[in-house]
Design an enzyme around this catalytic site. Structure first.
Site, PDB file in Angstrom:
ATOM      1  N   ASP A 211      -8.549 -28.703  43.715  1.00 24.91           N
ATOM      2  CA  ASP A 211      -8.170 -29.624  44.663  1.00 24.91           C
ATOM      3  C   ASP A 211      -7.639 -30.734  44.907  1.00 24.91           C
ATOM      4  OD1 ASP A 211      -7.567 -29.234  47.241  1.00 24.91           O
ATOM      5  OD2 ASP A 211      -8.934 -30.160  48.458  1.00 24.91           O
ATOM      6  N   SER A 235      -4.710 -29.130  54.274  1.00 20.46           N
ATOM      7  CA  SER A 235      -5.131 -27.850  53.251  1.00 20.46           C
ATOM      8  C   SER A 235      -5.414 -26.917  53.734  1.00 20.46           C
ATOM      9  CB  SER A 235      -6.021 -27.889  52.023  1.00 20.46           C
ATOM     10  OG  SER A 235      -5.733 -29.514  50.950  1.00 20.46           O
ATOM     11  N   GLN A 285      -2.949 -22.265  46.023  1.00 25.12           N
ATOM     12  CA  GLN A 285      -3.416 -23.290  47.523  1.00 25.12           C
ATOM     13  C   GLN A 285      -2.086 -22.929  48.389  1.00 25.12           C
ATOM     14  OE1 GLN A 285      -3.911 -27.701  48.954  1.00 25.12           O
ATOM     15  NE2 GLN A 285      -6.118 -26.686  48.156  1.00 25.12           N
TER      16      GLN A 285
END
Length: 293
Positions: A211, A235, A285
């Protein structure tokens, strides 16, 4: 404190966050609790709750049944000053595969929801996209915290206090850059000190790292940088596929690109390689991104 002592301390702090407690309180779900890193923004780092949710699910499975994929949604901002409760639902156990749902809660409401699949080791067809050529060696690059002159002291301290040594091949995106505005970048990363040998811990720590920086292929395409006044990024979801075993306390190359941005959302994809060129994992993502006009 020496540099080596500081590195060990940062990794020990990460290991403490990943060391979940089992509450013994179980109805149809297994319940775990954990803590959070302090963050300058006060919001939980997404990679942390990813790793914690994965470890909680792994705790309900035999050690030799390893995660191969996960799909998760960030539902609400987490408060780094509060503890986290993670509930694991044992959805299915088959001969070779298992499925688990992990939900992370604060104040009685979910902040993150994930479904992950686990598999016994099994032989089969194998191929992988090769590592890109021409990437500088990590030892030839400075750590990010040594390339942030002009940032607020708190931000610079956050970079030096994180457990990961991160080194951008291009200029880091904390401040404006003269680099070409292209939707791609490459980043070397590893933990600052050795981790225990537990493969489950290394898989979770890889999720923790996954991430970190992946959003930047979207920002870089438009000349946007983290310190831009008024920039808002969050996110929305995160997917990850583990392909091969790797240690996160050894150098890993994170190759990132963004195929699309539209409607206040941007999609980023990444491939993670060992220094020897083995493809370890693939990541995707989508983020919400709002740039001041």
């Amino acid at each position: 404190m020496t540099a080596d002592q500081h590195a060990i301390r940062t990794v020990e702090q990460l290991l403490a966050v990943l060391d979940l407690d089992s509450t013994q309180a179980r109805t149809t779900e297994d319940i775990f609790t954990g803590s959070s890193h302090p963050m300058p923004s006060g919001r939980i780092y997404g990679g942390q709750v990813l790793a914690q949710s994965l470890l909680a699910a792994e705790r309900t499975l035999p050690e030799d049944r390893a995660v191969h994929s996960m799909h998760g949604y960030f539902l609400r901002p987490g408060d780094a000053a509060q503890g986290i409760t993670i509930a694991v639902d044992r959805i299915h156990d088959g001969r070779s595969f298992s499925t688990r749902r992990s939900q992370a809660y604060q104040n009685g409401v979910p902040i993150f929801s994930m479904i992950a699949s686990f598999q016994d080791q099994d032989p089969g067809l194998e191929h992988a996209v090769p590592i890109p050529e021409g990437i500088p060696d990590p030892d030839s690059l400075l750590p990010d915290e040594e390339r942030v002159e002009g940032l607020p002291a708190g931000t610079a301290r956050m970079l030096s206090d994180r457990a990961a040594d991160v080194r951008h091949v291009e200029s880091p995106l904390f401040l404006p850059s003269d680099d070409a505005q292209v939707p791609q970048q490459a980043v070397w990363m590893r933990m600052r000190a050795p981790l225990p040998d537990d493969p489950r811990l290394h898989r979770a720590a890889l999720a923790y790292l996954s991430d970190m920086t992946i959003q930047e292929s979207i920002l870089r395409a438009h000349g946007v940088y983290w310190a831009l006044p008024g920039l808002k990024v969050a996110s929305l979801d995160h997917a990850m596929w583990w392909h091969r075993a790797a240690r996160v306390d050894e150098w890993l190359l994170y190759v990132q690109e963004s195929p699309n941005a539209r409607g206040g959302r941007g999609l980023a994809q990444g491939r993670i390689y060992t220094r020897a060129g083995e493809l370890v994992a693939t990541v995707a993502q989508e983020i919400m991104i709002r740039v001041p006009s």
